[in-house]
Design a protein around this motif. Structure first.
Motif, mmCIF file in Angstrom:
data_model
loop_
_atom_site.group_PDB
_atom_site.id
_atom_site.type_symbol
_atom_site.label_atom_id
_atom_site.label_comp_id
_atom_site.label_asym_id
_atom_site.label_seq_id
_atom_site.Cartn_x
_atom_site.Cartn_y
_atom_site.Cartn_z
ATOM 1 N N ARG A 254 0.819 -1.233 0.096
ATOM 2 C CA ARG A 254 -0.045 -0.160 0.085
ATOM 3 C C ARG A 254 0.727 1.318 0.024
ATOM 4 N N SER A 255 1.951 1.273 0.752
ATOM 5 C CA SER A 255 2.737 2.570 1.170
ATOM 6 C C SER A 255 3.293 2.732 -0.393
ATOM 7 N N SER B 296 4.223 5.658 -5.323
ATOM 8 C CA SER B 296 4.310 5.847 -6.835
ATOM 9 C C SER B 296 3.230 6.875 -7.398
ATOM 10 N N ALA B 297 2.134 6.508 -6.884
ATOM 11 C CA ALA B 297 1.084 7.439 -7.454
ATOM 12 C C ALA B 297 1.255 9.097 -7.099
ATOM 13 N N ALA B 298 1.946 9.389 -5.929
ATOM 14 C CA ALA B 298 2.356 10.613 -5.416
ATOM 15 C C ALA B 298 3.327 11.283 -6.479
ATOM 16 N N LYS B 299 4.043 10.366 -7.104
ATOM 17 C CA LYS B 299 5.347 10.780 -7.704
ATOM 18 C C LYS B 299 4.627 11.029 -9.383
ATOM 19 N N ALA C 226 2.481 1.693 -3.365
ATOM 20 C CA ALA C 226 1.285 2.276 -4.436
ATOM 21 C C ALA C 226 1.317 3.869 -4.335
ATOM 22 N N ILE C 227 0.794 4.143 -2.937
ATOM 23 C CA ILE C 227 0.741 5.620 -2.480
ATOM 24 C C ILE C 227 1.903 6.281 -3.025
#
Length: 133
Positions: A124-125, A130-133, A127-128
């Motif tokens: 989860r961390s 990589s989505a934030a980048k 995924a979060i």
């Protein structure tokens, strides 16, 4: 000349009152009578919490109130008011109850299940991140 009227807002909903639903050892009960400044008489809707005297420092006041309970009502009246107000489902849908259930479930995990939770948290961390980048 009359004095101006001032409306006072209730700043804290955690008032010790007859009918207030309380949490005793993660079990729900209702205050039936106030004995003194430090003790109350509580009664639960089931056999989990029998009618007993409880110290205020041992209980947690919740946001739920049984309006139709009056001072000194017997166990049957408390159970009827509990069912009429549908307190159990209101409590189950609250964030507080969900948090308690999650802590209870986490405490019952074995080693492998704790390891699986750790892996899921890492995924989860990532995924979060990589989505934030």
């Amino acid at each position: 000349m009359s004095a101006p009227t001032v409306e006072v807002e209730e700043l804290n909903w955690r008032l010790v009152e007859v009918g207030r639903v309380v949490l005793i050892n993660n079990k729900l009960a209702a205050i039936v009578d106030i004995i003194d400044q430090k003790r109350v008489l509580v009664d639960g809707p089931s056999t989990d919490v029998e009618r007993q005297v409880a110290r205020l420092q041992d209980i947690e006041l919740t946001f739920l109130v049984l309006d139709s309970v009056s001072r000194g009502d017997n166990s049957d009246a408390v159970k009827e008011a509990w069912d009429a107000s549908d307190i159990s489902s209101q409590w189950a849908s609250s964030d507080w109850a969900k948090d308690i259930a999650q802590k209870q479930r986490r405490s019952e995990l074995n080693d492998f299940e704790r390891f699986q939770v750790q892996l899921l948290q890492k995924q989860r961390s990532l995924a979060i991140g990589s989505a934030a980048k």
